[in-house]
Design a protein around this motif. Structure first.
Motif, mmCIF file in Angstrom:
data_model
loop_
_atom_site.group_PDB
_atom_site.id
_atom_site.type_symbol
_atom_site.label_atom_id
_atom_site.label_comp_id
_atom_site.label_asym_id
_atom_site.label_seq_id
_atom_site.Cartn_x
_atom_site.Cartn_y
_atom_site.Cartn_z
ATOM 1 N N CYS A 126 4.821 0.168 8.050
ATOM 2 C CA CYS A 126 5.091 1.000 6.858
ATOM 3 C C CYS A 126 6.180 0.334 6.022
ATOM 4 N N HIS A 127 7.184 -0.195 6.702
ATOM 5 C CA HIS A 127 8.266 -0.882 5.991
ATOM 6 C C HIS A 127 7.716 -2.092 5.228
ATOM 7 N N GLU A 128 6.879 -2.870 5.900
ATOM 8 C CA GLU A 128 6.291 -4.048 5.239
ATOM 9 C C GLU A 128 5.455 -3.654 4.019
ATOM 10 N N LEU A 173 -0.394 -2.674 17.274
ATOM 11 C CA LEU A 173 -0.245 -3.187 15.907
ATOM 12 C C LEU A 173 -1.476 -2.842 15.062
ATOM 13 N N GLU A 174 -2.652 -2.965 15.666
ATOM 14 C CA GLU A 174 -3.879 -2.609 14.933
ATOM 15 C C GLU A 174 -3.902 -1.110 14.621
ATOM 16 N N CYS A 175 -3.375 -0.318 15.558
ATOM 17 C CA CYS A 175 -3.274 1.130 15.313
ATOM 18 C C CYS A 175 -2.340 1.380 14.124
ATOM 19 N N ALA A 176 -1.246 0.625 14.094
ATOM 20 C CA ALA A 176 -0.290 0.772 12.988
ATOM 21 C C ALA A 176 -0.958 0.438 11.651
ATOM 22 N N LEU A 223 0.808 -1.230 0.000
ATOM 23 C CA LEU A 223 0.000 0.000 0.000
ATOM 24 C C LEU A 223 0.837 1.275 0.000
ATOM 25 N N LEU A 224 2.090 1.174 0.490
ATOM 26 C CA LEU A 224 2.907 2.387 0.592
ATOM 27 C C LEU A 224 4.140 2.317 -0.308
ATOM 28 N N LYS A 225 4.051 1.488 -1.328
ATOM 29 C CA LYS A 225 5.182 1.323 -2.245
ATOM 30 C C LYS A 225 5.582 2.675 -2.830
ATOM 31 N N SER A 262 6.289 1.019 21.697
ATOM 32 C CA SER A 262 5.800 2.291 21.134
ATOM 33 C C SER A 262 4.884 2.060 19.940
ATOM 34 N N ILE A 263 3.831 2.871 19.889
ATOM 35 C CA ILE A 263 2.928 2.768 18.738
ATOM 36 C C ILE A 263 3.711 3.103 17.456
ATOM 37 N N ALA A 264 4.583 4.121 17.543
ATOM 38 C CA ALA A 264 5.362 4.527 16.358
ATOM 39 C C ALA A 264 6.277 3.406 15.872
ATOM 40 N N TRP A 265 6.732 2.579 16.785
ATOM 41 C CA TRP A 265 7.595 1.441 16.421
ATOM 42 C C TRP A 265 6.825 0.498 15.510
ATOM 43 N N LYS A 266 5.582 0.197 15.939
ATOM 44 C CA LYS A 266 4.736 -0.713 15.138
ATOM 45 C C LYS A 266 4.379 -0.066 13.802
#
Ligand code: NAI
Length: 297
Positions: free
Chosen positions: A59-61, A254-257, A34-36, A50-54
């Motif tokens: 985002c990387h995936e 993770l769901e938030c991510a 989705l973020l390619k 951290s939420i930002a960590w997830k």
């Protein structure tokens, strides 16, 4: 059902996320690209909780490239380097209250990526909460510091990006917030006021970003076990009550991510100036059967 994820084969128990061979609860084919090609800056990953960590991992995936940023003091803890390695990211320190630090960070992002597509503001801290100062006896120097870190920094981040005109069209800017901005949760203290201010900045600055076809939103997340979350007095009670009051249960980090990924993606282009509840239904629930049963003795 057979499924593949990151080179592994999983056989799912129907309608669950559990593999019946390895019993490992995993994600079913969660990578959609989705973020390619998208580039961003992620503020606020401190440790694995951290939420930002997830968000960074997801985002990387999904194919994004980004810079990880946090306050210099947080970088000294060194944990962020592991995430940077895992996601192929660069770490650049910035105190989000310092316009000079933000200037340097955005200049580095522009040098690396050209324009960028997304920003995550996942930053919060209240000195009054940390030091156990009661709301009715607030220390205003501490209030000001917490307000600057938790709310005004979002304006500073957007002002820096705005001045450098470095957001691509259909870019997305997000900050994380909590429902204490709308309803009273006593021990959340002055963070409630900070979150109300943060959400207002998202709406107001979001209006101007519209001219540049960039969206700005806040995600109002369930209570989540993290360093910032656990600093709130009575956090266990918060967590349990919210779980019982949410028809779908509390949303995990993770769901938030996952939700943040959708908001950075091209699938949500016209969503802007919103405070989006990601809380398993908590915000619209008056009472649940679980809570009634606890009182109906
Ligand atoms: P966290 O403690 O992992 O993240 C907070 C981050 O803010 C840390 O990385 C910290 O280093 C950073 N930070 C503090 N001062 C800074 C500064 N001056 N400059 C740059 N960064 C700074 O905790 P969490 O829970 O992941 O928090 C992320 C966001 O999510 C916060 O805005 C928080 O209020 C929000 N949130 C958290 C909930 C929870 O229950 N954990 C619920 C709803 C929203």
């Amino acid at each position: 059902m057979e499924s593949f994820y990151k080179g592994s084969v999983f056989y799912y128990v129907p309608n669950t996320n559990y593999c019946y061979i390895c019993r490992y609860k995993t994600l079913k084919n969660m990578s959609y690209g989705l973020l390619k090609g998208k580039k961003g800056i992620i503020f606020g990953a401190l440790n694995e909780q951290s939420i930002a960590w997830k968000v960074a991992e997801r985002c990387h995936e999904e194919g994004a490239e980004f810079i990880l940023s946090n306050a210099p003091i947080a970088l000294r803890m060194g944990e962020l380097n592991g995430l940077a390695e895992k996601t192929g990211s660069e770490v650049i320190g910035a105190d989000a209250t310092s316009t000079e630090d933000l200037d340097k960070l955005f200049d580095a992002a522009i040098a690396k990526f050209g324009k960028i597509d997304f920003i995550l503001h996942s930053i919060g801290m209240s000195v009054n909460v940390r030091k156990g100062k009661h709301y009715t006896d607030m220390n205003y120097d501490w209030t000001e510091k917490g307000w600057d870190i938790s709310a005004v920094s979002f304006h500073k981040v957007m002002k820096t990006a705005w001045a450098k005109d470095c957001m691509n069209e259909w870019g997305s800017i997000l900050a994380l917030t909590y429902i204490a901005a709308q309803r009273t949760f006593p021990d959340y203290n002055d963070m409630s006021d900070n979150k109300a201010y943060l959400e207002s900045i998202a709406r107001t600055f979001g209006y101007y970003w519209g001219d540049r076809k960039v969206r700005v939103n806040t995600v109002s997340q369930s209570p989540t076990v993290t360093t910032a979350g656990s600093g709130v007095k009575g956090f266990g009670g918060f967590l349990g009550y919210a779980e019982d009051m949410s028809p779908l249960g509390n949303a995990s980090a993770l769901e938030c991510a996952d939700y943040c990924v959708t908001l950075f993606s091209d699938l949500t282009k016209k969503v802007t100036m919103q405070n989006l509840f990601h809380d398993g239904g908590f915000s619209n629930t008056g009472v649940t059967q679980k809570v009634i049963e606890k009182y109906d003795l």
